[in-house]
Motif scaffolding. Structure first.
Motif, PDB file in Angstrom:
ATOM      1  N   VAL A  97      -4.716   9.372  38.151  1.00  0.00           N
ATOM      2  CA  VAL A  97      -4.898  10.795  37.867  1.00  0.00           C
ATOM      3  C   VAL A  97      -5.117  11.069  36.380  1.00  0.00           C
ATOM      4  N   ASN A  98      -4.899  10.064  35.550  1.00  0.00           N
ATOM      5  CA  ASN A  98      -5.061  10.203  34.100  1.00  0.00           C
ATOM      6  C   ASN A  98      -5.902   9.059  33.546  1.00  0.00           C
ATOM      7  N   GLY A  99      -6.463   9.301  32.389  1.00  0.00           N
ATOM      8  CA  GLY A  99      -7.171   8.244  31.671  1.00  0.00           C
ATOM      9  C   GLY A  99      -8.623   8.082  32.095  1.00  0.00           C
ATOM     10  N   LYS A 100      -9.246   7.031  31.548  1.00  0.00           N
ATOM     11  CA  LYS A 100     -10.660   6.780  31.792  1.00  0.00           C
ATOM     12  C   LYS A 100     -10.956   6.502  33.264  1.00  0.00           C
ATOM     13  N   GLU A 101      -9.982   5.966  33.984  1.00  0.00           N
ATOM     14  CA  GLU A 101     -10.182   5.628  35.394  1.00  0.00           C
ATOM     15  C   GLU A 101      -9.671   6.716  36.339  1.00  0.00           C
ATOM     16  N   ALA A 102      -9.347   7.877  35.804  1.00  0.00           N
ATOM     17  CA  ALA A 102      -8.861   8.972  36.653  1.00  0.00           C
ATOM     18  C   ALA A 102      -9.913   9.341  37.686  1.00  0.00           C
ATOM     19  N   HIS A 103      -9.434   9.661  38.872  1.00  0.00           N
ATOM     20  CA  HIS A 103     -10.351  10.107  39.918  1.00  0.00           C
ATOM     21  C   HIS A 103     -11.036  11.388  39.423  1.00  0.00           C
ATOM     22  N   PRO A 104     -12.343  11.521  39.647  1.00  0.00           N
ATOM     23  CA  PRO A 104     -13.061  12.709  39.164  1.00  0.00           C
ATOM     24  C   PRO A 104     -12.456  14.040  39.637  1.00  0.00           C
ATOM     25  N   LEU A 105     -11.881  14.067  40.826  1.00  0.00           N
ATOM     26  CA  LEU A 105     -11.235  15.289  41.309  1.00  0.00           C
ATOM     27  C   LEU A 105     -10.113  15.702  40.371  1.00  0.00           C
ATOM     28  N   PHE A 106      -9.284  14.754  39.967  1.00  0.00           N
ATOM     29  CA  PHE A 106      -8.161  15.085  39.093  1.00  0.00           C
ATOM     30  C   PHE A 106      -8.618  15.385  37.674  1.00  0.00           C
ATOM     31  N   SER A 107      -9.682  14.752  37.225  1.00  0.00           N
ATOM     32  CA  SER A 107     -10.249  15.112  35.918  1.00  0.00           C
ATOM     33  C   SER A 107     -10.694  16.573  35.941  1.00  0.00           C
ATOM     34  N   TYR A 108     -11.338  16.969  37.013  1.00  0.00           N
ATOM     35  CA  TYR A 108     -11.783  18.357  37.178  1.00  0.00           C
ATOM     36  C   TYR A 108     -10.588  19.307  37.243  1.00  0.00           C
ATOM     37  N   LEU A 109      -9.608  18.990  38.086  1.00  0.00           N
ATOM     38  CA  LEU A 109      -8.455  19.882  38.262  1.00  0.00           C
ATOM     39  C   LEU A 109      -7.671  20.067  36.974  1.00  0.00           C
ATOM     40  N   THR A 110      -7.450  18.987  36.242  1.00  0.00           N
ATOM     41  CA  THR A 110      -6.653  19.091  35.014  1.00  0.00           C
ATOM     42  C   THR A 110      -7.423  19.781  33.890  1.00  0.00           C
ATOM     43  N   THR A 111      -8.740  19.757  33.946  1.00  0.00           N
ATOM     44  CA  THR A 111      -9.540  20.501  32.979  1.00  0.00           C
ATOM     45  C   THR A 111      -9.506  21.989  33.315  1.00  0.00           C
ATOM     46  N   GLU A 112      -9.651  22.300  34.590  1.00  0.00           N
ATOM     47  CA  GLU A 112      -9.667  23.698  35.032  1.00  0.00           C
ATOM     48  C   GLU A 112      -8.295  24.361  34.938  1.00  0.00           C
ATOM     49  N   LEU A 113      -7.253  23.587  35.192  1.00  0.00           N
ATOM     50  CA  LEU A 113      -5.880  24.115  35.162  1.00  0.00           C
ATOM     51  C   LEU A 113      -5.013  23.220  34.275  1.00  0.00           C
ATOM     52  N   PRO A 114      -5.120  23.392  32.964  1.00  0.00           N
ATOM     53  CA  PRO A 114      -4.316  22.571  32.061  1.00  0.00           C
ATOM     54  C   PRO A 114      -2.826  22.812  32.280  1.00  0.00           C
ATOM     55  N   MET A 116       1.265  22.589  30.641  1.00  0.00           N
ATOM     56  CA  MET A 116       1.955  23.316  29.575  1.00  0.00           C
ATOM     57  C   MET A 116       1.336  23.008  28.227  1.00  0.00           C
ATOM     58  N   LEU A 117       1.265  24.011  27.413  1.00  0.00           N
ATOM     59  CA  LEU A 117       0.725  23.907  26.053  1.00  0.00           C
ATOM     60  C   LEU A 117      -0.708  23.388  26.037  1.00  0.00           C
ATOM     61  N   GLY A 118      -1.419  23.616  27.152  1.00  0.00           N
ATOM     62  CA  GLY A 118      -2.822  23.249  27.203  1.00  0.00           C
ATOM     63  C   GLY A 118      -3.115  21.787  27.453  1.00  0.00           C
ATOM     64  N   SER A 119      -2.078  20.996  27.761  1.00  0.00           N
ATOM     65  CA  SER A 119      -2.320  19.576  28.022  1.00  0.00           C
ATOM     66  C   SER A 119      -3.100  19.426  29.317  1.00  0.00           C
ATOM     67  N   GLU A 120      -4.088  18.547  29.311  1.00  0.00           N
ATOM     68  CA  GLU A 120      -4.936  18.387  30.482  1.00  0.00           C
ATOM     69  C   GLU A 120      -4.424  17.345  31.448  1.00  0.00           C
ATOM     70  N   GLY A 121      -3.636  16.404  31.000  1.00  0.00           N
ATOM     71  CA  GLY A 121      -3.203  15.325  31.880  1.00  0.00           C
ATOM     72  C   GLY A 121      -2.139  15.749  32.878  1.00  0.00           C
ATOM     73  N   VAL A 122      -1.952  14.897  33.879  1.00  0.00           N
ATOM     74  CA  VAL A 122      -0.866  15.053  34.835  1.00  0.00           C
ATOM     75  C   VAL A 122       0.337  14.349  34.226  1.00  0.00           C
ATOM     76  N   LYS A 123       1.466  15.043  34.153  1.00  0.00           N
ATOM     77  CA  LYS A 123       2.641  14.492  33.491  1.00  0.00           C
ATOM     78  C   LYS A 123       3.494  13.612  34.396  1.00  0.00           C
ATOM     79  N   TRP A 124       3.441  13.851  35.725  1.00  0.00           N
ATOM     80  CA  TRP A 124       4.310  13.085  36.616  1.00  0.00           C
ATOM     81  C   TRP A 124       3.852  13.258  38.054  1.00  0.00           C
TER      82      TRP A 124
END
Length: 163
Positions: A97-114, A116-124
């Motif tokens: 869900v994170n990094g260069k190998e993140a599934h494109p769905l999760f890259s899209y979701l984390t960009t659209e819905l950052p 806390m504090l605007g972080s795009e990654g999934v924390k857990w």
């Protein structure tokens, strides 16, 4: 762009277009079997039981990126979910869900819905993304958010654009 433009391998490895879920309210969740939040499977299944006939679907995406809390094979994950929590909602193959190998769905979701504090990654594990019927991301929920707390938002989206 919407989630319907993506596809993912289901838990048996078969590619599935997310357009198969077009017109439904979706909850996309990255899951893990050996996480402190794993008991949320029970609450997720309860949401699925309550709302699936009204146009709601949960899509579970196992992820092993957080302290190796999803070490099993797809068969082991499916068996664990069914045996321990009666999971009947669709589960997909293990992804990142994170990094260069993140599934494109999760890259899209984390960009659209950052987060806390605007972080795009999934924390857990058990980060939840609620998607409206039009395939647009609506709201992001933290891993520690109890699935029951999502009911009002789910009901709101189910009422909007009721088919």
């Amino acid at each position: 762009m919407s989630v319907y433009e993506f596809q993912a391998a289901d838990i048996k490895g078969v590619q599935q277009p997310l357009s198969d879920y077009e017109g439904k309210v979706l909850l996309v969740v990255n899951t893990a079997s050996k996480c402190g939040f794993t008991p949320q499977y029970k609450g997720l299944q309860e949401l699925y039981d309550r709302y699936s006939e009204k146009g709601f679907e949960i899509l579970g995406f196992p992820c092993d990126q957080f302290m190796n809390q999803e070490p099993g094979t797809e068969d082991e994950i499916a068996a664990f979910c069914e045996r321990n929590y009666g999971v009947a909602f669709p589960m997909f193959s293990k992804i990142k869900v994170n990094g260069k190998e993140a599934h494109p769905l999760f890259s899209y979701l984390t960009t659209e819905l950052p987060g806390m504090l605007g972080s795009e990654g999934v924390k857990w594990n058990f980060t939840k993304f609620l998607i409206a019927r039009d395939g647009k991301p609506f709201k992001r929920f933290a891993p520690n958010t109890n699935p029951k707390e999502l009911e009002k938002d789910i009901e709101q989206l189910l009422k909007q654009g009721n088919l």
